[in-house]
Every structure is written in C-alpha cells, then in structure tokens.
Design a protein around this motif. Sequence first.
Motif, short mmCIF file in Angstrom:
data_model
loop_
_atom_site.label_atom_id
_atom_site.label_comp_id
_atom_site.label_asym_id
_atom_site.label_seq_id
_atom_site.Cartn_x
_atom_site.Cartn_y
_atom_site.Cartn_z
N LEU A 115 0.84 -1.20 0.00
CA LEU A 115 0.00 0.00 0.00
C LEU A 115 0.88 1.25 0.00
N THR A 116 0.35 2.32 -0.57
CA THR A 116 0.89 3.65 -0.33
C THR A 116 -0.06 4.33 0.64
N VAL A 117 0.46 4.78 1.78
CA VAL A 117 -0.38 5.36 2.82
C VAL A 117 0.05 6.80 3.09
N VAL A 118 -0.90 7.71 2.98
CA VAL A 118 -0.66 9.12 3.26
C VAL A 118 -1.19 9.41 4.66
N CYS A 119 -0.38 10.05 5.50
CA CYS A 119 -0.82 10.37 6.85
C CYS A 119 -0.17 11.68 7.30
N TYR A 120 -0.64 12.21 8.41
CA TYR A 120 -0.04 13.44 8.96
C TYR A 120 0.06 13.36 10.49
N SER A 121 0.00 12.14 11.00
CA SER A 121 0.02 11.92 12.44
C SER A 121 1.25 11.08 12.81
N LEU A 122 1.94 11.50 13.85
CA LEU A 122 3.13 10.77 14.29
C LEU A 122 2.80 9.37 14.79
N VAL A 170 3.84 22.34 10.97
CA VAL A 170 3.96 22.64 12.39
C VAL A 170 3.37 21.50 13.20
N TYR A 171 4.10 21.04 14.21
CA TYR A 171 3.64 19.94 15.04
C TYR A 171 2.62 20.43 16.06
N ILE A 172 1.47 19.72 16.15
CA ILE A 172 0.40 20.05 17.07
C ILE A 172 0.32 18.94 18.13
N PRO A 173 0.81 19.18 19.34
CA PRO A 173 0.87 18.10 20.33
C PRO A 173 -0.49 17.50 20.70
N SER A 174 -1.54 18.31 20.74
CA SER A 174 -2.84 17.81 21.20
C SER A 174 -3.36 16.67 20.35
N SER A 175 -3.02 16.66 19.05
CA SER A 175 -3.47 15.58 18.18
C SER A 175 -2.32 14.76 17.62
N ASP A 176 -1.08 15.06 18.08
CA ASP A 176 0.11 14.34 17.64
C ASP A 176 0.23 14.36 16.12
N SER A 177 -0.08 15.53 15.53
CA SER A 177 -0.12 15.62 14.08
C SER A 177 0.54 16.92 13.60
N PHE A 178 0.68 17.02 12.27
CA PHE A 178 1.29 18.19 11.65
C PHE A 178 0.25 18.94 10.82
N ALA A 179 0.50 20.23 10.60
CA ALA A 179 -0.40 21.03 9.77
C ALA A 179 0.38 22.07 9.00
#
Length: 243
Positions: A120-127, A147-156
């Motif tokens: 699979l090729t998987v696209v994600c934005y969460s650590l 930018v890393y967003i700690p509350s959701s462990d993700s980037f934006a």
Amino acid sequence: MRQMAKSDRLRLLADNLKNQSVMRLRDAATLLGVSEMTVRRDIASTPGQFTYLGGYIVNAADVPNSAGYTIEQEKDHFAQAKADASAVASRLLVNDETIFIDCGTTLTTLARMIPAEMHLTVVCYSLNVAEILRRKPNVRMILLGGVYIPSSDSFASDESIDTLRRMGINKAFLSAGGVDEARGVTCWNFHEVGIKQAAMASAVERHLVVDESKFGKVKAVRFSQLDEFDSIVTEAGQTVRAR
C-alpha cells in the motif's frame, strides 16, 4: 475594479462559513478581492461574529469554551469499540492502492491492522500513525509535514493541503469527534479541517470511521456533511450511504 464595501465583505464571508465552517485567510482574501491585511482588519472589528485562529477564520460561536480534545485524554475512551470499527474498515483495504489515514485514536488501530504482506501507499499526517506504518515492510508511507500540534500528535501546513490536492487517493479513512445528521461531521481541532477536506476531495472513496459514541455529538468545527461520505464504519459494521 471597485473594492467591495466592508458590510458586503462580512456578509459574503458569513455566507461562506455557513457552508464550510472554516476558511483559510488567503482563500478569504481571494474570495473578497482584498488583501489579507484587510481581511484581518475586518475580522478584528467584528469579534462577536468572527475569530481568527492559526490562519483560519471561524465563526466566534463555534469556538469551544472548554479545553477541548487531546489525544492522551481520548486514547482509552471506548477502546474496544474503536478497535472493532477499525477491524471493519480494514476489510476495505486492497493491495496496491493509495489510501489516506486520518489522525486520531481510532485510526491508529486501522494502521496496525494492515497485513504485513499487503502493498500500500499510505498518506498520513500523524506521528502515532507514522510510527506504526514505518514497521510495515510493504507500505510506502507519505508523511505530511508542517507545524507539530501536540494535542493531536499531528502536523499542519498549507503545503500539506496543496500536496493532497495534487494526489490521487483510492480510499480516504476519516475520523471525527462528532456525527450529527443536521450539524454534520465535526472535530475538535481547526488545523485538521483543511487536511481532511483536501483528502476527501482527492479520494475516489471516502469512509468515516467512528465508534457509535460519536453519534449525536457536535464538536467545535464542522469539516463535512454526512452525505459527502460513501460509507460510515462503526463497531456495528459498514453502512453504505446513497450518493
């Protein structure tokens, strides 16, 4: 070309926010035919109507009064139901496809359930999702940055949204904090909205994966309506939506 009057700009902005809940500053400037600075001034002059948060314009009434969501607080809530919902969603995985996996505690389980032999090729934005995928020998992972967003462990970032818009995605698996027939599908975090919407726009199929505790709930910001999904996946099974 004559510039639109401020009252007309605010009215047009309000009308657009009814449909999409949030709007990026630069998109608002393009819509209204003015500079980003002018939009900022308009927002600042109407604090009871609009709020500007991290590059997004939202209705002031949609800003939550509570501390909101953090992934640490959420991870143990309805854990079995979330695992069961992900198990149902895993049946939709097909070899050699490109999929998008949203952030949140439900979909980390979906990432774990990808068979080791599946390509699979998987696209994600969460650590937390990326940490699972990097151990899958046949997964090509695309981790969106910013930018890393700690509350959701993700980037934006705006760049991540632009990247998603250029991609072809077979299936997008989306999470949510609230699901309501009238108010739509909502989440806690404003920064997730643009990424979720871009993934949905690029996907052939869109699947909402939630446990049934989310039904009847409304969180801070809406990112879609229910009829934009091809199916809703819960611990009870998959419900295909008429489109």
